[in-house]
Design a protein around this motif. Structure first.
Motif, PDB file in Angstrom:
ATOM      1  N   GLN A 197     -26.363  30.911 -15.763  1.00 49.91           N
ATOM      2  CA  GLN A 197     -25.264  29.909 -15.828  1.00 49.91           C
ATOM      3  C   GLN A 197     -24.828  29.423 -14.242  1.00 49.91           C
ATOM      4  OE1 GLN A 197     -22.453  32.716 -17.351  1.00 49.91           O
ATOM      5  NE2 GLN A 197     -22.202  31.214 -19.149  1.00 49.91           N
ATOM      6  N   ASN A 198     -24.849  28.039 -14.508  1.00 46.68           N
ATOM      7  CA  ASN A 198     -24.321  27.715 -12.948  1.00 46.68           C
ATOM      8  C   ASN A 198     -22.729  27.575 -13.336  1.00 46.68           C
ATOM      9  OD1 ASN A 198     -26.946  26.943 -12.368  1.00 46.68           O
ATOM     10  ND2 ASN A 198     -27.048  25.127 -13.716  1.00 46.68           N
ATOM     11  N   VAL A 199     -22.287  28.016 -11.906  1.00 40.52           N
ATOM     12  CA  VAL A 199     -20.643  28.376 -12.129  1.00 40.52           C
ATOM     13  C   VAL A 199     -20.223  27.573 -10.828  1.00 40.52           C
ATOM     14  CG1 VAL A 199     -20.601  30.191 -13.316  1.00 40.52           C
ATOM     15  CG2 VAL A 199     -20.832  30.352 -11.038  1.00 40.52           C
ATOM     16  N   THR A 200     -19.117  27.286 -10.684  1.00 35.97           N
ATOM     17  CA  THR A 200     -18.523  26.531  -9.293  1.00 35.97           C
ATOM     18  C   THR A 200     -17.462  27.469  -8.860  1.00 35.97           C
ATOM     19  OG1 THR A 200     -19.092  24.332 -10.113  1.00 35.97           O
ATOM     20  CG2 THR A 200     -17.337  24.622  -8.207  1.00 35.97           C
ATOM     21  N   ALA A 201     -17.324  28.049  -7.721  1.00 36.74           N
ATOM     22  CA  ALA A 201     -16.585  29.236  -7.202  1.00 36.74           C
ATOM     23  C   ALA A 201     -15.205  28.260  -6.988  1.00 36.74           C
ATOM     24  CB  ALA A 201     -16.706  29.762  -5.964  1.00 36.74           C
TER      25      ALA A 201
ATOM     26  N   LYS B 189     -21.393  26.043  -5.523  1.00 35.87           N
ATOM     27  CA  LYS B 189     -22.008  26.177  -6.705  1.00 35.87           C
ATOM     28  C   LYS B 189     -22.933  27.404  -6.743  1.00 35.87           C
ATOM     29  CE  LYS B 189     -21.720  21.421  -8.088  1.00 35.87           C
ATOM     30  NZ  LYS B 189     -20.557  21.718  -8.834  1.00 35.87           N
ATOM     31  N   HIS B 190     -22.951  28.238  -7.632  1.00 33.13           N
ATOM     32  CA  HIS B 190     -23.803  29.457  -7.743  1.00 33.13           C
ATOM     33  C   HIS B 190     -24.548  29.520  -9.063  1.00 33.13           C
ATOM     34  CE1 HIS B 190     -21.507  31.177  -4.337  1.00 33.13           C
ATOM     35  NE2 HIS B 190     -20.589  30.645  -4.587  1.00 33.13           N
ATOM     36  N   THR B 191     -25.579  30.280  -9.088  1.00 31.47           N
ATOM     37  CA  THR B 191     -26.382  30.474 -10.354  1.00 31.47           C
ATOM     38  C   THR B 191     -25.852  32.040 -10.379  1.00 31.47           C
ATOM     39  OG1 THR B 191     -28.123  28.932  -9.868  1.00 31.47           O
ATOM     40  CG2 THR B 191     -28.575  30.594 -11.431  1.00 31.47           C
TER      41      THR B 191
END
Length: 100
Positions: A49-53, A58-60
Motif C-alpha cells: 500500500q502507498n501511504v502518506t504520513a 509518502k511511503h510504501t
C-alpha cells in the motif's frame, strides 16, 4: 500478549491446523480438487500500500493478508474467496517462491 491483542477475532482460527491449512507458497486454491481440503485451505498473500504520513512524506507499506479458499459447488472447483480476505493477523509471513 501484545502481539495478538489488537488483531481481528477471526485470526486464531487460521492458527489452528484442525480448522485451517496454510498452503505452500507455490500452491493456489485452484490446484485443490478435494472439497473438504479446499474449505480448510488458505493462502498468505503480500499486499503493498502507498501511504502518506502526517508530515506529507509518502511511503510504501507491506502487509500480509490471509485469503481463504472456497469451493464453488456450481463449477466444482476451488477458488479464492475474495469476500474473506483478512488483514491484521500477526505471526504469518510471506516468503517468495524460489526461482529455479
Amino acid at each position: 500478549d501484545d502481539e495478538v491483542c489488537c488483531e481481528p477475532k477471526e485470526c486464531p482460527v487460521f492458527r489452528n491446523p484442525l480448522e485451517k491449512t496454510q498452503q505452500p507458497k507455490d500452491k493456489f486454491c485452484s490446484s485443490i480438487e478435494d472439497e473438504g481440503e479446499c474449505r480448510k485451505a488458505f493462502l498468505v498473500l503480500e499486499m503493498t500500500q502507498n501511504v502518506t504520513a502526517v508530515n506529507g512524506t509518502k511511503h510504501t507499506v507491506k502487509d500480509i493478508a490471509l485469503a481463504s479458499c472456497k469451493f464453488d459447488t456450481e463449477f466444482k472447483l476451488c477458488r479464492v474467496d475474495i469476500n474473506a480476505v483478512l488483514t491484521g493477523c500477526r505471526g504469518f509471513e510471506f516468503e517468495e517462491v524460489a526461482e529455479e
